[in-house]
Scaffold this motif. Structure first.
Motif, PDB file in Angstrom:
ATOM      1  N   LYS A   1       8.892   7.371  -7.621  1.00  0.00           N
ATOM      2  CA  LYS A   1       9.102   6.025  -8.192  1.00  0.00           C
ATOM      3  C   LYS A   1      10.191   5.140  -7.587  1.00  0.00           C
ATOM      4  O   LYS A   1      10.268   3.803  -7.271  1.00  0.00           O
ATOM      5  CB  LYS A   1       9.336   6.144  -9.497  1.00  0.00           C
TER       6      LYS A   1
ATOM      7  N   ALA B   1       9.026   4.023  -4.314  1.00  0.00           N
ATOM      8  CA  ALA B   1       7.959   3.092  -4.736  1.00  0.00           C
ATOM      9  C   ALA B   1       8.491   1.413  -5.093  1.00  0.00           C
ATOM     10  O   ALA B   1       7.985   0.476  -4.425  1.00  0.00           O
ATOM     11  CB  ALA B   1       6.949   3.336  -5.709  1.00  0.00           C
TER      12      ALA B   1
ATOM     13  N   GLN C   1       2.397   1.811  -3.383  1.00  0.00           N
ATOM     14  CA  GLN C   1       1.245   2.191  -4.598  1.00  0.00           C
ATOM     15  C   GLN C   1       1.052   3.923  -4.223  1.00  0.00           C
ATOM     16  O   GLN C   1       0.992   4.659  -5.204  1.00  0.00           O
ATOM     17  CB  GLN C   1       0.158   1.652  -4.383  1.00  0.00           C
ATOM     18  N   SER C   2       0.945   4.213  -2.676  1.00  0.00           N
ATOM     19  CA  SER C   2       1.019   5.487  -2.463  1.00  0.00           C
ATOM     20  C   SER C   2       2.159   6.462  -3.086  1.00  0.00           C
ATOM     21  O   SER C   2       1.974   7.388  -3.756  1.00  0.00           O
ATOM     22  CB  SER C   2       0.739   6.001  -0.976  1.00  0.00           C
ATOM     23  N   SER C   3       3.281   6.073  -2.965  1.00  0.00           N
ATOM     24  CA  SER C   3       4.694   6.722  -3.378  1.00  0.00           C
ATOM     25  C   SER C   3       4.614   6.937  -4.778  1.00  0.00           C
ATOM     26  O   SER C   3       5.071   7.888  -5.463  1.00  0.00           O
ATOM     27  CB  SER C   3       5.729   5.866  -3.049  1.00  0.00           C
ATOM     28  N   PHE C   4       4.263   5.667  -5.605  1.00  0.00           N
ATOM     29  CA  PHE C   4       4.075   5.727  -7.053  1.00  0.00           C
ATOM     30  C   PHE C   4       3.017   7.002  -7.157  1.00  0.00           C
ATOM     31  O   PHE C   4       3.463   7.383  -8.492  1.00  0.00           O
ATOM     32  CB  PHE C   4       3.616   4.471  -7.475  1.00  0.00           C
ATOM     33  N   LYS C   5       2.042   6.726  -6.948  1.00  0.00           N
ATOM     34  CA  LYS C   5       0.982   7.904  -7.216  1.00  0.00           C
ATOM     35  C   LYS C   5       1.474   9.300  -7.027  1.00  0.00           C
ATOM     36  O   LYS C   5       1.053  10.097  -7.680  1.00  0.00           O
ATOM     37  CB  LYS C   5      -0.469   7.549  -6.313  1.00  0.00           C
ATOM     38  N   THR C   6       2.464   9.509  -5.790  1.00  0.00           N
ATOM     39  CA  THR C   6       2.859  10.974  -5.683  1.00  0.00           C
ATOM     40  C   THR C   6       3.923  11.274  -6.441  1.00  0.00           C
ATOM     41  O   THR C   6       4.599  12.430  -6.577  1.00  0.00           O
ATOM     42  CB  THR C   6       3.120  10.865  -4.210  1.00  0.00           C
ATOM     43  N   GLY C   7       4.541  10.141  -7.494  1.00  0.00           N
ATOM     44  CA  GLY C   7       5.688  10.386  -8.254  1.00  0.00           C
ATOM     45  C   GLY C   7       7.006  10.039  -7.676  1.00  0.00           C
ATOM     46  O   GLY C   7       7.925  10.153  -8.428  1.00  0.00           O
TER      47      GLY C   7
ATOM     48  N   GLN D   1       0.758  -1.237   0.063  1.00  0.00           N
ATOM     49  CA  GLN D   1       0.012  -0.001   0.033  1.00  0.00           C
ATOM     50  C   GLN D   1       0.936   1.308   0.120  1.00  0.00           C
ATOM     51  O   GLN D   1       0.493   2.295  -0.685  1.00  0.00           O
ATOM     52  CB  GLN D   1      -1.006   0.058   0.955  1.00  0.00           C
TER      53      GLN D   1
END
Length: 247
Positions: free
Chosen positions: A55, A58, A47-53, A44
């Protein structure tokens, strides 16, 4: 760690099918559950880190989640190994005790045992599944799963009239899917997500099995993908060797 040498030699004169309540078994399952929870949390966060950019973060969290998943699976394999060896150390040659195994583990192990029994020319196999007393809400999970497995392979089975926690499989003239004797646990586990509606069409008949020396049976592979296969194969060979020697 392998429990074959430790548990296999302790043949009790009084059967005890309740090793799923042993502290060691509970400890291993508990560690697996905790690792799964930590893996979910890491996933989770990834996924949150990926959504905030972020990577990079993430990816780091995703790799940590994979390690936790591996850790959880390893603990579950150790728990399955522990309870299977402990429960079958005093089983008769025509019995297999599946207490304490998760449904997926139990079905795969039973496939291997039935395949060995067919090769060995055994007439029946008594499968100890319990009455569901330790299942959540007291609902039996193993018995219906095992009966479904038999139905899929056209194996005749019935519940023991004297013990409703035992399913007896008639192996007379049985023909079972070749995959039951050739599929390792990790492959089988992954295949359950896309379970076929009909059993495979390739079958094997009764053949005389090849047995390894007892010293080789004691060897335990530590690789996660084949760890369960190695342990189960060791114990099944010992059980089937008993049948062969008594024929």
């Amino acid at each position: 760690m392998s429990y074959v040498a430790e548990r296999g030699a302790l043949l009790s004169t009084e059967k005890d099918y309740n090793h799923a309540t042993d502290k060691e078994y509970q400890r291993l399952r508990g560690l697996a559950d905790q690792a799964y929870k930590e893996r979910q949390k890491l996933s989770q966060q990834s996924q949150s880190s990926f959504k905030t950019g972020d990577k990079s973060k993430a990816h780091e969290l995703s790799e940590a989640a994979k390690k936790k998943l591996k850790e959880a699976e390893d603990y579950n394999l150790q728990a399955a190994e522990y309870v299977f060896v402990a429960n079958n150390a005093d089983s008769s040659s025509n019995e297999i005790d599946l207490h304490g195994l998760y449904v997926k583990e139990a079905k795969w192990i039973l496939q291997r045992r039935v395949a060995a029994a067919v090769k060995n020319g055994e007439s029946e196999l008594q499968v100890i599944v319990g009455k569901g007393l330790h299942s959540s809400n007291g609902v039996a999970k193993l018995k219906p799963a095992i009966q479904e497995l038999c139905d899929e392979a056209n194996l005749n089975d019935h519940v023991d009239s004297k013990n409703t926690g035992v399913v007896i499989i008639d192996l007379t003239g049985a023909r079972i899917p070749v995959s039951w004797d050739t599929t390792d646990f990790s492959t089988y586990s992954q295949s359950q997500a896309n379970k076929p509606s009909k059993p495979q069409q390739a079958y094997q008949g009764q053949q005389q099995p090849q047995y390894q020396p007892y010293a080789q049976q004691q060897q335990h592979q530590q690789q996660q993908s084949s760890g369960s296969s190695s342990l189960v194969d060791q114990l099944l060979r010992m059980l089937c060797q008993c049948v062969k020697n008594n024929m």
